[in-house]
Design an enzyme around this catalytic site. Structure first.
Site: not given
Length: 254
Positions: A13, A153, A87, A143, A147, A39
């Site tokens: 990532g 989380g 993650t 955030h 997001k 990616r």
């Protein structure tokens, strides 16, 4: 040679916000990154997938996507490499996969890697235990506009800390949304509110409210570099651990 410069950390990532922050923090602290993938494959180094990156690394840090989790864990298992999973937006099946992997390799699952947030979680747990269920608990987080998951989380981490303080499971007492609401607030529940906008790195507030008074415990992230430093600290710590499931509170001794 110091431990910081001898442990090779693979970054999954690398093209994301956290990935870039980790690269910056590593360069500031003379920490060695073996390579990074994003990616579209290689971001730096010559590794195009998590399998080849795991082979070349001593420990992995994963801040990619939930969709890539299975492949990343399989790569870590294949090469018997510790892995930190930062993650978010994971499913129950993802959590089961992580727990299974932890029986064979060292694994850290971290909703938030900053020292401040994990200290906040410890304080929230203590407050919830002392104040009791007649104090209402509300968790508010904000955030940046990009997001995807809500609540964050970190908000769920704080909610679990509060629930544990009361001897409960968060899943049994959480109100994740109240729209539309037709009834008054139920005693003993933990409520969540999520705000999204601008470029906010992460703000969290836990409110304990009773008749005539309230307590507010909060944390404001002014830069993602705090999460990056925590992730690197955790990686260096995890490299010396045996197989098992760990959290940031283990890394920080909380």
């Amino acid at each position: 040679m110091t431990k910081e410069s001898s442990v090779k950390i693979g970054l999954i990532g690398a093209a994301g916000r956290m990935g870039k922050a980790i690269q910056e923090a590593a360069s500031q602290q003379d920490i060695q990154l073996s390579g990074g993938i994003g990616r579209k494959g290689a971001e730096f180094g010559s590794y195009n997938d998590s399998e080849s990156l795991a082979k070349a690394s001593d420990v992995l840090i994963d801040f990619s996507t939930a969709a890539a989790l299975k492949d990343n864990i399989e790569a870590a298992l294949h090469h018997k490499k510790p892995i930190i999973i930062g993650t978010t937006g994971l499913t129950e099946a993802d959590h089961q996969l992580i727990e299974q992997a932890a029986s064979k390799i060292p694994v850290i699952l971290a909703a938030n890697t900053s020292l401040g947030v994990n200290m906040l979680a410890a304080l929230v747990k203590q407050a919830a235990a002392k104040l009791g269920s007649d104090w209402d608990i509300e968790i508010v987080e904000m955030h940046h506009r990009h997001k995807k998951d809500a609540p964050s989380g970190t908000a769920l981490l704080l909610g679990r800390a509060a629930a544990e303080g009361r001897g409960e499971k968060l899943e049994d007492i959480a109100d994740l949304q109240r729209c539309p609401a037709t009834e008054p607030r139920e005693t003993g529940r933990i409520g969540f509110a999520s705000l999204r906008g601008g470029s906010v790195a992460g703000d969290h507030m836990v409110v304990f409210a009773s008749e005539g008074e309230r307590i507010e415990l909060g944390h404001r992230a002014e830069s993602r570099i705090i999460f990056a430093r925590g992730a690197l600290k955790a990686a260096l710590w995890l490299a010396d651990q045996s197989a098992g499931f760990y959290q940031m509170k283990d890394v920080l001794g909380l």
